[in-house]
Design a protein around this motif. Sequence first.
Motif, PDB file in Angstrom:
ATOM      1  N   GLU A  43     -32.060  36.917  46.871  1.00 55.18           N
ATOM      2  CA  GLU A  43     -31.886  37.205  48.297  1.00 55.18           C
ATOM      3  C   GLU A  43     -30.477  36.761  48.694  1.00 55.18           C
ATOM      4  O   GLU A  43     -30.052  35.657  48.364  1.00 55.18           O
ATOM      5  CB  GLU A  43     -32.936  36.427  49.093  1.00 55.18           C
ATOM      6  CG  GLU A  43     -32.928  36.751  50.553  1.00 55.18           C
ATOM      7  CD  GLU A  43     -33.985  35.943  51.313  1.00 55.18           C
ATOM      8  OE1 GLU A  43     -35.084  35.711  50.769  1.00 55.18           O
ATOM      9  OE2 GLU A  43     -33.692  35.533  52.439  1.00 55.18           O
ATOM     10  N   LEU A  44     -29.761  37.643  49.390  1.00 52.37           N
ATOM     11  CA  LEU A  44     -28.363  37.356  49.743  1.00 52.37           C
ATOM     12  C   LEU A  44     -28.096  37.644  51.214  1.00 52.37           C
ATOM     13  O   LEU A  44     -28.794  38.479  51.819  1.00 52.37           O
ATOM     14  CB  LEU A  44     -27.419  38.222  48.892  1.00 52.37           C
ATOM     15  CG  LEU A  44     -27.396  37.930  47.388  1.00 52.37           C
ATOM     16  CD1 LEU A  44     -26.550  38.970  46.662  1.00 52.37           C
ATOM     17  CD2 LEU A  44     -26.852  36.541  47.115  1.00 52.37           C
ATOM     18  N   PRO A  45     -27.080  36.993  51.809  1.00 50.48           N
ATOM     19  CA  PRO A  45     -26.760  37.269  53.212  1.00 50.48           C
ATOM     20  C   PRO A  45     -26.066  38.618  53.378  1.00 50.48           C
ATOM     21  O   PRO A  45     -25.312  39.044  52.499  1.00 50.48           O
ATOM     22  CB  PRO A  45     -25.801  36.132  53.591  1.00 50.48           C
ATOM     23  CG  PRO A  45     -25.253  35.632  52.314  1.00 50.48           C
ATOM     24  CD  PRO A  45     -26.260  35.917  51.238  1.00 50.48           C
ATOM     25  N   ASP A  46     -26.311  39.284  54.524  1.00 49.94           N
ATOM     26  CA  ASP A  46     -25.800  40.638  54.767  1.00 49.94           C
ATOM     27  C   ASP A  46     -24.304  40.771  54.531  1.00 49.94           C
ATOM     28  O   ASP A  46     -23.846  41.766  53.982  1.00 49.94           O
ATOM     29  CB  ASP A  46     -26.101  41.067  56.205  1.00 49.94           C
ATOM     30  CG  ASP A  46     -27.553  41.469  56.352  1.00 49.94           C
ATOM     31  OD1 ASP A  46     -28.116  41.963  55.358  1.00 49.94           O
ATOM     32  OD2 ASP A  46     -28.117  41.280  57.439  1.00 49.94           O
TER      33      ASP A  46
ATOM     34  N   MET B  29     -30.334  39.600  55.840  1.00 48.06           N
ATOM     35  CA  MET B  29     -30.300  39.382  54.395  1.00 48.06           C
ATOM     36  C   MET B  29     -30.851  40.598  53.654  1.00 48.06           C
ATOM     37  O   MET B  29     -31.535  41.424  54.230  1.00 48.06           O
ATOM     38  CB  MET B  29     -31.084  38.116  54.038  1.00 48.06           C
ATOM     39  CG  MET B  29     -32.501  38.103  54.556  1.00 48.06           C
ATOM     40  SD  MET B  29     -33.603  38.843  53.398  1.00 48.06           S
ATOM     41  CE  MET B  29     -35.096  38.951  54.323  1.00 48.06           C
TER      42      MET B  29
END
Length: 256
Positions: free
Chosen positions: A225-228, A1
Amino acid sequence: MFYVMTSREQLLQFFPKGGVGAEIGVAEGDFSAAILAAACPSELHLIDPWSHLEPGSERLDAAGFLGALHEARARGDGFEAPPHNQAGDEQHGRVLARFAGGEQVRVHRQYSYKAVAGFAEAMFDFVYLDGNHNYEVVLKDLQDFAVRLKPGGLLFGHDFFEDDFASREHYGVIEAVNTFLKRSDFRLLMLTWEPFSTFCLAISLDGFAGAFLTNLLDSEVPLIELPDGLASSYRDKAHPRRIGPPRRIPSFVSGG
Ligand SMILES: C[S@@+](CC[C@H](N)C(=O)[O-])C[C@H]1O[C@@H](n2cnc3c(N)ncnc32)[C@H](O)[C@@H]1O
């Protein structure tokens, strides 16, 4: 993330003070001045040819160009100074004058892929990339300067975006960062959420990058916050306005 925050100037507020840094692609030195003011580095190396891009360093020729350069370096050939031109000479002069009083600043008038040979391994706490935006050159800058970073150092750079302008200018920053992430142990730490986004990469959080992240997470600055997987679909979308130029909207939504 990875985290998303608002702007590259705001990001600098959380840099640990006293680091050793470099900026590749300086132009008038506006972001250099922001780095100096916010991060108070002990050394800041400014690298720019203040000249035209070298023939062959763009588009389809770039891989061959960089390969020939590698062979020249292996033979021990020296590199000439970039060709002079009036606009470049004047801009270089303005940058020298702008930072004349600052003992921390060292100005290197050279292309990044040539200047890199003059820097020791594990020398920098942070390196900012904003020079030639061609895929091959960005990838080479990432690879070259990753080796010049101290363990736990921060590799960050401008113009992580895609749109009509980026296509027209043959920018390849998103693709180069993705390739670099696949071929190295670096991971994406952060993107700024603004037109012409800045990316931040690090291998470990034991050094400068970790201290930076801790400072940021301890603050009240808005973060997402974000996923890769989302990072590679990052685009700037142009929203036509009733009056004035289109508004650039950073987006993770494909199509449309
Ligand atoms: C977008 S401007 C930099 C702006 C600056 N970073 C700022 O934010 O204020 C790009 C600069 O990169 C320089 N440049 C182009 N190719 C380069 C290379 N291979 N190495 C270093 N600088 C390069 C250009 O001369 C130009 O001044």
